[in-house]
Design a protein around this motif. Sequence first.
Motif, PDB file in Angstrom:
ATOM      1  N   GLN A 136     -20.757  -8.582  70.133  1.00  0.00           N
ATOM      2  CA  GLN A 136     -20.442  -8.637  68.709  1.00  0.00           C
ATOM      3  C   GLN A 136     -20.264 -10.089  68.299  1.00  0.00           C
ATOM      4  OE1 GLN A 136     -16.931  -6.412  67.725  1.00  0.00           O
ATOM      5  NE2 GLN A 136     -17.570  -6.067  65.616  1.00  0.00           N
ATOM      6  N   SER A 140     -19.737 -10.442  62.537  1.00  0.00           N
ATOM      7  CA  SER A 140     -19.476  -9.002  62.457  1.00  0.00           C
ATOM      8  C   SER A 140     -18.019  -8.685  62.776  1.00  0.00           C
ATOM      9  CB  SER A 140     -20.411  -8.239  63.397  1.00  0.00           C
ATOM     10  OG  SER A 140     -20.125  -8.503  64.748  1.00  0.00           O
ATOM     11  N   ASN A 144     -14.950  -6.267  60.415  1.00  0.00           N
ATOM     12  CA  ASN A 144     -14.480  -4.977  60.902  1.00  0.00           C
ATOM     13  C   ASN A 144     -13.601  -4.297  59.858  1.00  0.00           C
ATOM     14  OD1 ASN A 144     -12.303  -3.242  62.403  1.00  0.00           O
ATOM     15  ND2 ASN A 144     -14.036  -3.375  63.792  1.00  0.00           N
ATOM     16  N   GLU A 179      -9.259  -1.644  67.128  1.00  0.00           N
ATOM     17  CA  GLU A 179      -9.457  -1.383  65.698  1.00  0.00           C
ATOM     18  C   GLU A 179      -8.190  -0.837  65.062  1.00  0.00           C
ATOM     19  OE1 GLU A 179     -14.033  -0.193  64.473  1.00  0.00           O
ATOM     20  OE2 GLU A 179     -12.699   1.354  65.233  1.00  0.00           O
ATOM     21  N   GLY A 272     -18.161   0.836  66.429  1.00  0.00           N
ATOM     22  CA  GLY A 272     -16.820   1.085  65.942  1.00  0.00           C
ATOM     23  C   GLY A 272     -16.742   2.485  65.351  1.00  0.00           C
ATOM     24  N   SER A 329     -20.107  -4.276  60.920  1.00  0.00           N
ATOM     25  CA  SER A 329     -19.381  -4.659  62.132  1.00  0.00           C
ATOM     26  C   SER A 329     -20.015  -4.112  63.403  1.00  0.00           C
ATOM     27  CB  SER A 329     -17.921  -4.184  62.044  1.00  0.00           C
ATOM     28  OG  SER A 329     -17.849  -2.788  61.829  1.00  0.00           O
TER      29      SER A 329
END
Length: 477
Positions: A136, A140, A144, A179, A272, A329
Amino acid sequence: MELIGRCAHGLRAAGLGPGRPLTLATAVTPEAFALRIAAHLLGCRVTGLPPGLTPHQLSRVLTDETGTIVTDESTGGLQLPPSAKETTHIRLESDLLVPSAEAATPGQLTAQGRPDDIALINLTSGSTGRPKGCAQTYRSLTRNWAWQPARWTARTAELAAGYARYLLFGTLTSAVIFEHLGLSLLGGGTAVIPAPPLEFPQVFERHRITACLLTVPRLHHVLDTLRTEHVDTSSLRALLVAGSPLAPHRLAAAVERLGPAVHHAYGQTETGMLTLLTPGELARLPREEALARTTVGRPLDTVELSVRDPEGRPLPTGATGEIWARTDSAMAGYWQDEEQTREVLRDGWVRTRDLGHLGDDGLLRLTGRIRDVIIVNAVLHYAGAIEQCLAGHPDVDQAYVAGAPDERTGEAAHAFVVPVAGRAPDLAALRARVAAELGEASVPATLTVIREAPTTPGGKPDKRALLASFLTGEGEH
């Protein structure tokens, strides 16, 4: 901020900076979180080592290109493979957290990450093969959905409001764990890290947890425990279940026992989180609809989904095909694997390799995995469809199907079922059910009753271990 400053100073002193590789093998602690943030502030290329990697997997991940690895007290005894002979080893407690007059102050902690540099390499669970590194970029990473409160919609803010006391456990290398940690901290919540061992669901009552991520096997354990023990779960506001398919009757049981805290989600390390089924949406589903409770919810506001045929052409609403996802993301590709990257990334879209369909109501329903197929007599059979059929029987709590080589048919399907407590499934009836719904050719070659399914280190059902125990004669029959 002081911990972040110490870590940033120590990493900089070790030669770390923009674009430099750094591998983290640490437990879930405030210090490990500070280390991760410091590494990103310096613009490093961070790889997290999840627990449970085999020596072979470790040798594939750790090479001379690893550069520097940081361990803590929990992983200090990590044996580096010969492939990492040039790796610099740093101890978190003794090398980075010691007080220093030269440690960076909050005002000096400016982000140095370059937008197109790789910021993070998240390793996949390896449930469908060896772990792959999802790379990633810093661009990006900054987009998120959970880590940008300025971009939160009302739906995201409502979810974050339930994260006042977020149960943080497992590993910080998990994309989904990290996350939702952002969702909690940036929403004004607190991450609660209990001392091991964790007891579910007792940990909810003990620490008045309001939010938690659970894999499906762990949810099974929670519901089974609550059948016989009284545990106060009234503090829960957001219990998010994800990671593998959840049988409709188990989702219904979770809602009945845990109330409006239950959320169902779907996502991948490559993308994600993609979809979320909220309690309100779940309550509005028509009860008479047979597939109503198999949905994994509505796409997040930052996600676009498309259902495609094998040639990549969009299918109409309601048609079943492969789920393609587009989100800011998503990963830039698999680290050092151009072939797999070309296979999965197509013109800004990520092929999930999952099968499903989008309904007129905008909800996504999954039906299986493209790669989870068993070829019997040259005919493809999707394991997910057989599992759903078996799990729909009133005597079956969970069902798992795996394929193995067979001299007569090329491959054969082997099914494993966990019975509902106190019931004994009639195996002939189960075979008849599959034949009636999917055709005689879809009936598994064997049906095995098991007490529980083994799980991978990441908490997902381990069908490979199930199959291995059956083939060696160690399983129940």
